[in-house]
Design an enzyme around this catalytic site. Structure first.
Site, PDB file in Angstrom:
ATOM      1  N   HIS A 177       0.806  -1.223   0.000  1.00  0.00           N
ATOM      2  CA  HIS A 177       0.000   0.000   0.000  1.00  0.00           C
ATOM      3  C   HIS A 177       0.837   1.269   0.000  1.00  0.00           C
ATOM      4  O   HIS A 177       0.343   2.340   0.335  1.00  0.00           O
ATOM      5  CB  HIS A 177      -0.975  -0.015   1.184  1.00  0.00           C
ATOM      6  CG  HIS A 177      -2.023  -1.081   1.063  1.00  0.00           C
ATOM      7  ND1 HIS A 177      -2.629  -1.682   2.130  1.00  0.00           N
ATOM      8  CD2 HIS A 177      -2.567  -1.645  -0.043  1.00  0.00           C
ATOM      9  CE1 HIS A 177      -3.506  -2.593   1.696  1.00  0.00           C
ATOM     10  NE2 HIS A 177      -3.481  -2.588   0.379  1.00  0.00           N
ATOM     11  N   CYS A 189       3.244  13.513  -7.303  1.00  0.00           N
ATOM     12  CA  CYS A 189       2.326  14.346  -8.067  1.00  0.00           C
ATOM     13  C   CYS A 189       1.728  13.499  -9.174  1.00  0.00           C
ATOM     14  O   CYS A 189       2.460  12.921  -9.981  1.00  0.00           O
ATOM     15  CB  CYS A 189       3.096  15.524  -8.670  1.00  0.00           C
ATOM     16  SG  CYS A 189       2.104  16.500  -9.826  1.00  0.00           S
ATOM     17  N   CYS A 238       5.000  21.884 -10.420  1.00  0.00           N
ATOM     18  CA  CYS A 238       4.117  22.091 -11.567  1.00  0.00           C
ATOM     19  C   CYS A 238       2.801  22.747 -11.154  1.00  0.00           C
ATOM     20  O   CYS A 238       1.949  23.031 -11.993  1.00  0.00           O
ATOM     21  CB  CYS A 238       3.847  20.765 -12.290  1.00  0.00           C
ATOM     22  SG  CYS A 238       2.626  19.704 -11.488  1.00  0.00           S
ATOM     23  N   ASN A 283      -2.785 -13.335  15.272  1.00  0.00           N
ATOM     24  CA  ASN A 283      -3.692 -12.207  15.481  1.00  0.00           C
ATOM     25  C   ASN A 283      -4.243 -12.264  16.902  1.00  0.00           C
ATOM     26  O   ASN A 283      -4.321 -13.331  17.490  1.00  0.00           O
ATOM     27  CB  ASN A 283      -4.850 -12.248  14.462  1.00  0.00           C
ATOM     28  CG  ASN A 283      -5.505 -10.884  14.271  1.00  0.00           C
ATOM     29  OD1 ASN A 283      -6.045 -10.308  15.199  1.00  0.00           O
ATOM     30  ND2 ASN A 283      -5.453 -10.372  13.046  1.00  0.00           N
TER      31      ASN A 283
END
Ligand code: NAD
Ligand code: ZN
Length: 225
Positions: free
Chosen positions: A102, A110, A132, A195
């Site tokens: 991710h 940009c 820019c 977990n």
């Protein structure tokens, strides 16, 4: 071996998860802010959230789970680390070549001109502007966006070669990362889940270890090395 880590692995470093009790920010859910639509309509709000997260995470340190996984790079078997986390804590612990599904909070880019840079300044203007003139965004994958296909093929290649896959601290609900374990399993890997709580993956895992990643991962790695 492949390990896939999620926000739970960084929870012990003080990084909030998205789905735990502390998953909310100013009553917004991540799914409302971490989207291209939110950035297009309100870049200021999105950057306010990222400034808050970068500020918080910038002072967090890797925990025993990150350190244990970093040691596996010296293992006599091949090891690939895949993470859904964008906090950069695996690299901070010394892991190299982390496949960051991710993206990373410490890169900004940009989308108009393609400029990309590492940036650890906190806070940034809301929003920071590119040379820019367009607003810069964090180089992370938002809800509704596609993963980088090159990265994805490196991941599936590692998954298809794996004998063992560890899935630690992920709720296994964010796709496509949630499908990685099934992919590896079909290719012959044994799945070990770590977990605090049961997840949608638990019933399909070969071994489900309930507890803190920072306690369990170091003992697994110690037994292996
Ligand atoms: P999630 O927030 O959906 O789930 C976290 C999971 O970790 C839960 O199942 C929880 O039970 C478990 N957990 C919590 N503490 C734990 C501990 N100490 N040991 C073991 N397990 C523990 O996280 P996700 O599955 O990674 O998905 C959320 C998405 O949001 C990810 O794709 C990621 O990109 C992003 N995110 C990243 C960070 C970060 O970079 N640290 C933090 C929050 C969210
Ligand atoms: Zn630009």
């Amino acid at each position: 071996m492949v390990a896939l880590t999620g926000a739970g692995v960084s929870a012990e470093s003080g990084v909030p998860t998205f789905r735990g009790e502390d998953g909310l920010w100013k009553n917004y859910r991540a799914e409302e802010i971490a989207t291209p639509e939110a950035f297009a309509s309100n870049p200021k709000l999105v950057w306010e959230w990222y400034n808050w997260r970068r500020d918080l995470i910038g002072s967090c340190q890797p925990n025993p789970a990150h350190h244990a996984l970093a040691k596996l790079h010296d293992a006599p078997f091949g090891f690939t680390l895949v993470t859904q986390n964008v906090d950069g804590l695996h690299a901070k612990a010394g892991s190299m070549d982390v496949l960051e599904v991710h993206g990373c909070l410490w890169r900004i880019r940009c989308d108009s001109c393609g400029h990309i840079e590492r940036n650890e300044i906190v806070p940034l203007p809301e929003p920071p502007l590119c040379g820019c003139g367009s607003p810069l965004r964090p180089d992370v994958v938002w809800f509704g966006e596609q993963l980088d296909p090159v990265l994805l093929s490196s991941i599936t290649e590692a998954l298809s070669r794996a004998d063992v896959m560890i899935v630690a601290g992920t709720s296994s609900v964010v796709y496509p990362a949630a499908s990685f374990a099934d992919y590896a399993s079909r290719a012959g890997a044994k799945i070990i889940e770590i977990n605090l709580d049961p997840t949608p993956l638990t019933s399909r895992a070969d071994l489900s270890l309930q507890g803190r990643a920072g306690d369990i991962l170091p003992s697994i790695v110690e037994a292996l090395l």
